[in-house]
Write a protein that holds these residues in place. Sequence first.
Motif, PDB file in Angstrom:
ATOM      1  N   LEU A 199       0.828  -1.206   0.000  1.00  5.09           N
ATOM      2  CA  LEU A 199       0.000   0.000   0.000  1.00  5.09           C
ATOM      3  C   LEU A 199       0.859   1.250   0.000  1.00  5.09           C
ATOM      4  O   LEU A 199       0.543   2.232  -0.689  1.00  5.09           O
ATOM      5  N   ALA A 200       1.956   1.224   0.743  1.00  9.47           N
ATOM      6  CA  ALA A 200       2.845   2.395   0.791  1.00  9.47           C
ATOM      7  C   ALA A 200       3.447   2.667  -0.583  1.00  9.47           C
ATOM      8  O   ALA A 200       3.490   3.815  -1.040  1.00  9.47           O
ATOM      9  N   VAL A 201       3.905   1.598  -1.251  1.00  7.81           N
ATOM     10  CA  VAL A 201       4.500   1.776  -2.582  1.00  7.81           C
ATOM     11  C   VAL A 201       3.449   2.245  -3.583  1.00  7.81           C
ATOM     12  O   VAL A 201       3.652   3.202  -4.339  1.00  7.81           O
ATOM     13  N   GLY A 202       2.298   1.564  -3.606  1.00  9.73           N
ATOM     14  CA  GLY A 202       1.261   1.906  -4.582  1.00  9.73           C
ATOM     15  C   GLY A 202       0.673   3.279  -4.354  1.00  9.73           C
ATOM     16  O   GLY A 202       0.538   4.078  -5.289  1.00  9.73           O
ATOM     17  N   ALA A 203       0.303   3.575  -3.102  1.00  9.71           N
ATOM     18  CA  ALA A 203      -0.294   4.880  -2.807  1.00  9.71           C
ATOM     19  C   ALA A 203       0.710   6.001  -3.023  1.00  9.71           C
ATOM     20  O   ALA A 203       0.357   7.079  -3.525  1.00  9.71           O
ATOM     21  N   GLY A 204       1.975   5.741  -2.664  1.00  7.58           N
ATOM     22  CA  GLY A 204       3.003   6.757  -2.894  1.00  7.58           C
ATOM     23  C   GLY A 204       3.195   7.031  -4.373  1.00  7.58           C
ATOM     24  O   GLY A 204       3.307   8.185  -4.805  1.00  7.58           O
ATOM     25  N   GLY A 205       3.221   5.956  -5.169  1.00  5.71           N
ATOM     26  CA  GLY A 205       3.358   6.141  -6.607  1.00  5.71           C
ATOM     27  C   GLY A 205       2.177   6.878  -7.204  1.00  5.71           C
ATOM     28  O   GLY A 205       2.344   7.763  -8.056  1.00  5.71           O
ATOM     29  N   LEU A 206       0.969   6.535  -6.752  1.00  6.11           N
ATOM     30  CA  LEU A 206      -0.227   7.216  -7.250  1.00  6.11           C
ATOM     31  C   LEU A 206      -0.189   8.695  -6.903  1.00  6.11           C
ATOM     32  O   LEU A 206      -0.530   9.554  -7.731  1.00  6.11           O
ATOM     33  N   LEU A 207       0.237   9.008  -5.702  1.00  5.70           N
ATOM     34  CA  LEU A 207       0.336  10.406  -5.285  1.00  5.70           C
ATOM     35  C   LEU A 207       1.329  11.172  -6.145  1.00  5.70           C
ATOM     36  O   LEU A 207       1.062  12.307  -6.569  1.00  5.70           O
ATOM     37  N   VAL A 208       2.470  10.551  -6.430  1.00  4.01           N
ATOM     38  CA  VAL A 208       3.480  11.199  -7.280  1.00  4.01           C
ATOM     39  C   VAL A 208       2.915  11.468  -8.672  1.00  4.01           C
ATOM     40  O   VAL A 208       3.060  12.572  -9.229  1.00  4.01           O
ATOM     41  N   ILE A 209       2.246  10.463  -9.246  1.00  2.53           N
ATOM     42  CA  ILE A 209       1.692  10.620 -10.601  1.00  2.53           C
ATOM     43  C   ILE A 209       0.670  11.746 -10.647  1.00  2.53           C
ATOM     44  O   ILE A 209       0.707  12.609 -11.536  1.00  2.53           O
ATOM     45  N   LEU A 210      -0.240  11.758  -9.673  1.00  2.00           N
ATOM     46  CA  LEU A 210      -1.313  12.760  -9.684  1.00  2.00           C
ATOM     47  C   LEU A 210      -0.795  14.166  -9.408  1.00  2.00           C
ATOM     48  O   LEU A 210      -1.221  15.135 -10.047  1.00  2.00           O
ATOM     49  N   LEU A 211       0.141  14.290  -8.467  1.00  4.26           N
ATOM     50  CA  LEU A 211       0.670  15.617  -8.148  1.00  4.26           C
ATOM     51  C   LEU A 211       1.474  16.197  -9.309  1.00  4.26           C
ATOM     52  O   LEU A 211       1.336  17.384  -9.644  1.00  4.26           O
ATOM     53  N   LEU A 212       2.303  15.358  -9.927  1.00  2.00           N
ATOM     54  CA  LEU A 212       3.090  15.862 -11.055  1.00  2.00           C
ATOM     55  C   LEU A 212       2.197  16.166 -12.257  1.00  2.00           C
ATOM     56  O   LEU A 212       2.437  17.125 -12.993  1.00  2.00           O
ATOM     57  N   ARG A 213       1.168  15.351 -12.457  1.00  2.00           N
ATOM     58  CA  ARG A 213       0.238  15.618 -13.553  1.00  2.00           C
ATOM     59  C   ARG A 213      -0.464  16.955 -13.332  1.00  2.00           C
ATOM     60  O   ARG A 213      -0.724  17.695 -14.283  1.00  2.00           O
ATOM     61  N   ARG A 214      -0.764  17.246 -12.077  1.00  2.00           N
ATOM     62  CA  ARG A 214      -1.519  18.464 -11.771  1.00  2.00           C
ATOM     63  C   ARG A 214      -0.645  19.704 -11.786  1.00  2.00           C
ATOM     64  O   ARG A 214      -1.022  20.742 -12.348  1.00  2.00           O
ATOM     65  N   PHE A 215       0.540  19.639 -11.187  1.00  3.74           N
ATOM     66  CA  PHE A 215       1.331  20.844 -11.002  1.00  3.74           C
ATOM     67  C   PHE A 215       2.547  20.948 -11.934  1.00  3.74           C
ATOM     68  O   PHE A 215       2.978  22.050 -12.251  1.00  3.74           O
ATOM     69  N   LEU A 216       3.100  19.825 -12.356  1.00  2.00           N
ATOM     70  CA  LEU A 216       4.258  19.835 -13.257  1.00  2.00           C
ATOM     71  C   LEU A 216       4.017  18.846 -14.392  1.00  2.00           C
ATOM     72  O   LEU A 216       4.666  17.789 -14.480  1.00  2.00           O
ATOM     73  N   PRO A 217       3.071  19.140 -15.277  1.00  2.98           N
ATOM     74  CA  PRO A 217       2.658  18.157 -16.291  1.00  2.98           C
ATOM     75  C   PRO A 217       3.760  17.782 -17.286  1.00  2.98           C
ATOM     76  O   PRO A 217       3.675  16.734 -17.920  1.00  2.98           O
ATOM     77  N   LYS A 218       4.786  18.623 -17.421  1.00  7.00           N
ATOM     78  CA  LYS A 218       5.851  18.304 -18.365  1.00  7.00           C
ATOM     79  C   LYS A 218       6.840  17.277 -17.822  1.00  7.00           C
ATOM     80  O   LYS A 218       7.635  16.707 -18.564  1.00  7.00           O
ATOM     81  N   ILE A 219       6.795  17.040 -16.522  1.00  7.82           N
ATOM     82  CA  ILE A 219       7.676  16.034 -15.919  1.00  7.82           C
ATOM     83  C   ILE A 219       6.991  14.673 -15.996  1.00  7.82           C
ATOM     84  O   ILE A 219       5.821  14.547 -15.636  1.00  7.82           O
ATOM     85  N   PRO A 220       7.687  13.635 -16.486  1.00 13.58           N
ATOM     86  CA  PRO A 220       7.065  12.302 -16.631  1.00 13.58           C
ATOM     87  C   PRO A 220       6.809  11.644 -15.279  1.00 13.58           C
ATOM     88  O   PRO A 220       7.652  10.907 -14.751  1.00 13.58           O
TER      89      PRO A 220
END
Length: 580
Positions: A199-220
């Motif tokens: 859960l820590a790995v999955g939720a952490g990864g999901l958080l990274v994806i969503l935050l970067l998509r929202r605030f830094l969309p040019k970063i993969p």
Amino acid sequence: MTGRRPSCQGAHMAAADWVPGLKAVSTYRPAWLPKDVIAGIVLTTLLVPQGMAYAELAGLPAITGLYTSVLCLLGYAVFGPSRVLVLGPDSSLGPMIAAVILPIVASDGDPAKAIALASMLGLLVGVFMTAAGVLKLGFIADLLSHPTQLGYVNGLALTILIGQLPKLFGFSVDGDGLIEETTGFIRGVAAGETVPAALAVGAGGLLVILLLRRFLPKIPGILIAVAGGILAVVVLGLTDDGVDVVGPLPQGFPPFTVPTVSWSDLGLLAAGALGITLVSVTDTISTASAFAERTGQEVRGNQEMIGIGTANLAAGLFQGFPVSTSGSRTAVAFTAGARSQLTGVVGAGAITLMLVFVPGLLKDLPQPMLAAVVIAASLSLADPAGLRRLWRQRRIEFGLAVAAFLGVALLGVLPGIAVAVALSVLNVFRRVWWPYQAVLGRAEGVDGYHDLREYPGAERIPGLVMFRFDAPLIFANARTFREEIRRLAHADPAPRWILVAAEPITDVDTTAADMLEDLDEELNAAGISLVFAEMKSPVRTKIDRYGLTRTIDPAHFYPTIEEAVAAYRMISSLPEEPAT
């Protein structure tokens, strides 16, 4: 020699129309090469994790997602007309593929059989799609109206989300359908089946994806999350804590394989392929239209279907599964500077090199991270704002969207698409069956004649009823038209003329023609004339061909409502209407 050049040139142009890749090669600009290569490398960072995640979403080994990505990109590069569209495994198709193949293999769970079924499904989708393109059947994309498509996609997003939550939490659920999967997930969490490290790995990864998509969309964001997940597994030894990983991938390129399935399974696969084809066509046409506006290209819907069909055929022959256009991957490639389909070819080449030389690169990729990738995709599919907008704009279409949503959520993905199509068709039929109807009058200070609902104080001429019927007059609504005319004829006092403002009536079929003949005789017996104004020439031609002017006076067809009103005033000895 000179006499043969035009013929050769014409043949080359015809070949380029059918095989756009030929034209792309001949018109390629060297200045595009660096941008296409860079965009292709950037695209690969998205293709690999998404391909693997969507393969598992479809109930298949992760490696098949990479095989599929390579072959579909190459196939579309040759036959696809768009310079920038990117194909691949798709989150919206994953549940549909699983809904087709998993019930067939559920008894023994044989991965080889699942791959064969998915590959045959890809071939069938390719055949259906290519045939539709050759036969110019692009209009089938219209079978899903926007409201029903909106409801279907939101239902699909919820289905994907719920289906991936157990994997994110580190356990599995044996359930069929949204309700069973939801209750199974809740029971699993309540029973303490959650693996904290997963859960820590999955939720952490999901958080990274969503935050970067929202605030830094040019970063993969997906690449960073995947790399971070692999690093966490290796450094912290998370496999010992119960975190499942992808494991070693087979080395090398998949062999050419013609899948074999039983005849008893072929019918189910064909039915599923039809649903997948419809969804893929709809998604492709909408995505192609969106990016055509940005690139200045013209959408070639039929050639798009041929390109997508070829991509599916190529994937199906190399252990792949059905694919569609990806709006997210196309956006990444476009933002990275893609100028041609060479971007996709570079991506396919990079994946192939990885499979041949470093197949163990992703062996420590945690499964919860793949779940995070799929959940992020499901959240991008969801469009609750669109549902709210429908609620404000038109409640009946909101109801259609909700019905399509419930069809997917409660009945399943494939029945859901059938419900969505049926609702779209029924909505069209409803509009024809019960079209808008209005009685017209002259409103003070406004030119023309208008609906009394909008202008309740509008003047009505004694003895004359002006009626508008906003639909073609056909078998489905002939009774509705007749009953409304009868209702108007039975008013007290009864009218002398019922004037039909016929401009919205774009057709009259034989059933409606028979109805009009009987209705006119009925009205004539009551001393009422049925009169038409502003009837379109093609419709009037049909009226003449049906012989309706045997009963309806040919003089009772007027080019404008104003001329019809003037004629009525004259025979009724009413004063002329004052000019406005």
